[in-house]
Design a protein around this motif. Structure first.
Motif, PDB file in Angstrom:
ATOM      1  N   LEU A 127       7.340  -1.374   0.193  1.00  0.00           N
ATOM      2  CA  LEU A 127       6.115  -0.581   0.329  1.00  0.00           C
ATOM      3  C   LEU A 127       5.354  -0.932   1.611  1.00  0.00           C
ATOM      4  O   LEU A 127       4.721  -0.056   2.213  1.00  0.00           O
ATOM      5  CB  LEU A 127       5.221  -0.760  -0.893  1.00  0.00           C
ATOM      6  CG  LEU A 127       5.754  -0.122  -2.172  1.00  0.00           C
ATOM      7  CD1 LEU A 127       4.932  -0.568  -3.372  1.00  0.00           C
ATOM      8  CD2 LEU A 127       5.775   1.395  -2.059  1.00  0.00           C
ATOM      9  N   ALA A 128       5.408  -2.174   2.043  1.00  0.00           N
ATOM     10  CA  ALA A 128       4.735  -2.566   3.284  1.00  0.00           C
ATOM     11  C   ALA A 128       5.285  -1.778   4.469  1.00  0.00           C
ATOM     12  O   ALA A 128       4.542  -1.464   5.405  1.00  0.00           O
ATOM     13  CB  ALA A 128       4.871  -4.067   3.515  1.00  0.00           C
ATOM     14  N   SER A 129       6.555  -1.414   4.408  1.00  0.00           N
ATOM     15  CA  SER A 129       7.157  -0.650   5.505  1.00  0.00           C
ATOM     16  C   SER A 129       6.578   0.769   5.597  1.00  0.00           C
ATOM     17  O   SER A 129       6.706   1.432   6.623  1.00  0.00           O
ATOM     18  CB  SER A 129       8.680  -0.592   5.356  1.00  0.00           C
ATOM     19  OG  SER A 129       9.033   0.254   4.272  1.00  0.00           O
ATOM     20  N   MET A 130       5.888   1.223   4.536  1.00  0.00           N
ATOM     21  CA  MET A 130       5.233   2.533   4.555  1.00  0.00           C
ATOM     22  C   MET A 130       3.853   2.456   5.219  1.00  0.00           C
ATOM     23  O   MET A 130       3.166   3.459   5.336  1.00  0.00           O
ATOM     24  CB  MET A 130       5.103   3.075   3.133  1.00  0.00           C
ATOM     25  CG  MET A 130       6.442   3.320   2.461  1.00  0.00           C
ATOM     26  SD  MET A 130       6.279   3.794   0.733  1.00  0.00           S
ATOM     27  CE  MET A 130       5.749   5.502   0.933  1.00  0.00           C
ATOM     28  N   LYS A 131       3.456   1.254   5.639  1.00  0.00           N
ATOM     29  CA  LYS A 131       2.186   1.009   6.317  1.00  0.00           C
ATOM     30  C   LYS A 131       0.993   1.605   5.564  1.00  0.00           C
ATOM     31  O   LYS A 131       0.291   2.481   6.068  1.00  0.00           O
ATOM     32  CB  LYS A 131       2.255   1.538   7.746  1.00  0.00           C
ATOM     33  CG  LYS A 131       3.349   0.868   8.563  1.00  0.00           C
ATOM     34  CD  LYS A 131       3.257   1.211  10.007  1.00  0.00           C
ATOM     35  CE  LYS A 131       4.296   0.596  10.885  1.00  0.00           C
ATOM     36  NZ  LYS A 131       5.173  -0.376  10.458  1.00  0.00           N
TER      37      LYS A 131
END
Length: 177
Positions: free
Chosen positions: A11-15
């Motif tokens: 989910l962090a990669s979705m900023k």
């Protein structure tokens, strides 16, 4: 916690721009994993808590079937049922969907809001946002632990873009065959 850490990395990669979560421990701890990676604060809201199931609370699926078989069958057919005297699904959506909408309205254009909640609350909120009839919300299916759905705003309102993302299809804890 391993599931939460894995989900947080993905989910962090979705900023994300904001994180909101139920104030109950499992959801709060799950949200904290994402917050640690993104540096975002988590805003907790009790309106994102799981459905209160009244006398069904804490019972196994088998115990519910044994003690409340007719009520369970009516609920599974999509009838409005106060499971064990608890909340109606529409009441859960009434309290949770406005919280999601309020926070979504605060996002920058094209922003991403992560909502960390519980299966029943997530399903009813998605159903409400999509404008589905409450009797069809069950058709959305459950979410596996630490998996997510992706909604986006389209020209005609909210759209479900992904559901139960983050895993290969497998039985969802609590769903029946």
């Amino acid at each position: 916690m391993a599931q939460a850490r894995r989900a947080a990395r993905l989910l962090a990669s979705m900023k994300p721009d904001a994180i909101i979560a139920s104030d109950l421990r499992r959801a709060s701890n799950t949200a904290a994993e994402l917050a640690a990676l993104t540096g975002l604060a988590v805003e907790h809201d009790e309106a994102l808590r799981e459905t209160y199931a009244g006398e069904w609370q804490g019972l196994t699926h088998e115990e519910i079937l044994h003690k409340y078989g007719e009520q369970y069958a009516a609920w599974k057919r999509g009838e409005p049922v106060r499971r064990g005297g608890g909340e109606l699904e529409t009441e859960v959506a009434d309290r949770a969907a406005p919280v999601v909408l309020r926070h979504a309205d605060l996002l920058p254009e094209g922003g991403t809001l992560v909502v960390v909640s519980h299966g029943g609350t997530i399903r009813t909120t998605i159903g409400r946002l999509l404008g589905l009839e409450p009797s069809s919300w069950e058709s959305l299916g459950g979410l596996t632990n630490c998996c997510w759905s992706v909604l986006g705003e389209g020209a005609r309102g909210w759209r479900l873009m992904e559901h139960n993302a983050g895993t290969l299809p497998e039985p969802v804890l609590g769903d029946d065959d």
